[in-house]
Design an enzyme around this catalytic site. Structure first.
Site, PDB file in Angstrom:
ATOM      1  N   ASP A  64      -6.902  27.373 -32.656  1.00 40.38           N
ATOM      2  CA  ASP A  64      -7.687  27.874 -32.664  1.00 40.38           C
ATOM      3  C   ASP A  64      -8.870  27.549 -33.334  1.00 40.38           C
ATOM      4  OD1 ASP A  64      -9.668  30.695 -33.223  1.00 40.38           O
ATOM      5  OD2 ASP A  64      -7.751  32.066 -33.293  1.00 40.38           O
ATOM      6  N   SER A 144     -26.262  22.919 -28.133  1.00 40.65           N
ATOM      7  CA  SER A 144     -27.146  23.633 -26.067  1.00 40.65           C
ATOM      8  C   SER A 144     -28.667  23.138 -26.733  1.00 40.65           C
ATOM      9  CB  SER A 144     -26.807  24.385 -25.692  1.00 40.65           C
ATOM     10  OG  SER A 144     -27.046  25.023 -25.103  1.00 40.65           O
ATOM     11  N   TYR A 157     -25.524  33.459 -27.725  1.00 35.90           N
ATOM     12  CA  TYR A 157     -25.092  32.258 -27.778  1.00 35.90           C
ATOM     13  C   TYR A 157     -25.851  31.547 -28.101  1.00 35.90           C
ATOM     14  CZ  TYR A 157     -23.843  27.876 -24.630  1.00 35.90           C
ATOM     15  OH  TYR A 157     -23.253  26.383 -24.941  1.00 35.90           O
ATOM     16  N   LYS A 161     -25.481  28.902 -31.047  1.00 37.31           N
ATOM     17  CA  LYS A 161     -26.215  27.241 -30.907  1.00 37.31           C
ATOM     18  C   LYS A 161     -26.566  27.070 -32.056  1.00 37.31           C
ATOM     19  CE  LYS A 161     -22.704  26.128 -28.060  1.00 37.31           C
ATOM     20  NZ  LYS A 161     -21.657  25.251 -28.296  1.00 37.31           N
TER      21      LYS A 161
END
Length: 259
Positions: A64, A144, A157, A161
């Site tokens: 994890d 990304s 997100y 990123k």
């Protein structure tokens, strides 16, 4: 196979599927000892088995990425098996789209925990191993295009990123004195199980118009990426060819975002 990674030990988090699995296979083809670190141990073991059946060298570990003790244990297993660590790919990530005005604290914290905190922990623990063994090392982060440009249905997100990009730069500055480079790559739209999941979730929240096909339509090269399109850059960043590069993010998105 050219053996560009012969004898190098490389950990790939999120290595059991998608981009991570493609990287793991590509690294093994180049002679690396590949450590597939994933929450899904069964899938990681299956991939490791396929690599070894093909003559490669692989180890599966359950990790994890937001649990420091699990990350440290994964690195220890890698070193115990292969003798040292040469490169660490912080590739694991997740997304759970929500409309901007609907984003909750729980959603934000989960996405940031996996995608941003996971990169910080992975970089720190890999660097500690590199320093302890001597000889430098390489950290490579999966960023990304969403880290360069915010997307309304992917706000946490995108923020996470963007944090990956900043952590890459900060890590490069902090670790250069130890001979450790920290770089990353920024994919665009990639045909992976994650995107299949995202398309379904975008439909469910009424944002289907922002899905895979729509985002792919703006790619100059005319198609979304396949995970194997990421592999050559991954090999470059894991090899000696990139020794004089640090703090950089390489875009791999077919001309989708021009900045």
């Amino acid at each position: 196979m050219t053996g560009r990674l012969e004898g190098r030990t490389i950990v790939v988090t999120g290595g059991a599927s998608g981009i991570g699995a493609a990287l793991a296979g590509g690294f093994a083809d180049e002679g690396a000892n590949v450590v597939i670190a994933d929450l899904d141990l069964a899938a990681a073991e299956q991939l490791a088995g396929r690599i070894e059946d093909s003559g490669g060298s692989a180890l599966a570990v359950r990790v994890d990425v937001a649990d420091r003790s699990a990350v440290r244990a994964g690195i220890e297993r890698a070193v115990e098996r292969f003798g040292r660590l040469d490169a660490y790919f912080n590739n694991a990530g997740m997304n759970s789209p929500m409309k901007f005005l609907d984003v909750t604290e729980a959603n934000f914290e989960l996405v940031m925990r996996v995608n941003a905190l996971g990169v910080l922990i992975g970089t720190q623990e890999a660097a500690k191993q590199f320093i302890a063994q001597g000889g430098g090392g390489k950290v490579v982060n999966t960023a990304s295009i969403a880290g360069r440009q915010g997307f309304s249905s992917f706000a946490p997100y995108s923020a996470a990123k963007a944090a990956v990009i900043s952590l890459t730069q900060a890590g490069a500055r902090a670790l250069a004195e130890h001979g450790i480079t920290v770089n990353g790559f920024a994919p665009g739209v990639v045909a992976t199980p994650l995107w299949t999941k995202l398309d379904k979730e975008l439909e469910e929240i009424g944002e289907g118009q922002n899905g895979f096909d729509s985002m792919s339509s703006s790619i100059l090269l005319g198609r979304p990426a396949d995970p194997v399109d990421i592999v050559p850059t991954g090999v470059f960043l894991a090899s000696a060819d990139s020794d004089y590069i640090t703090g950089q993010i390489i875009p791999i998105e077919g001309g989708m975002i021009l900045v």
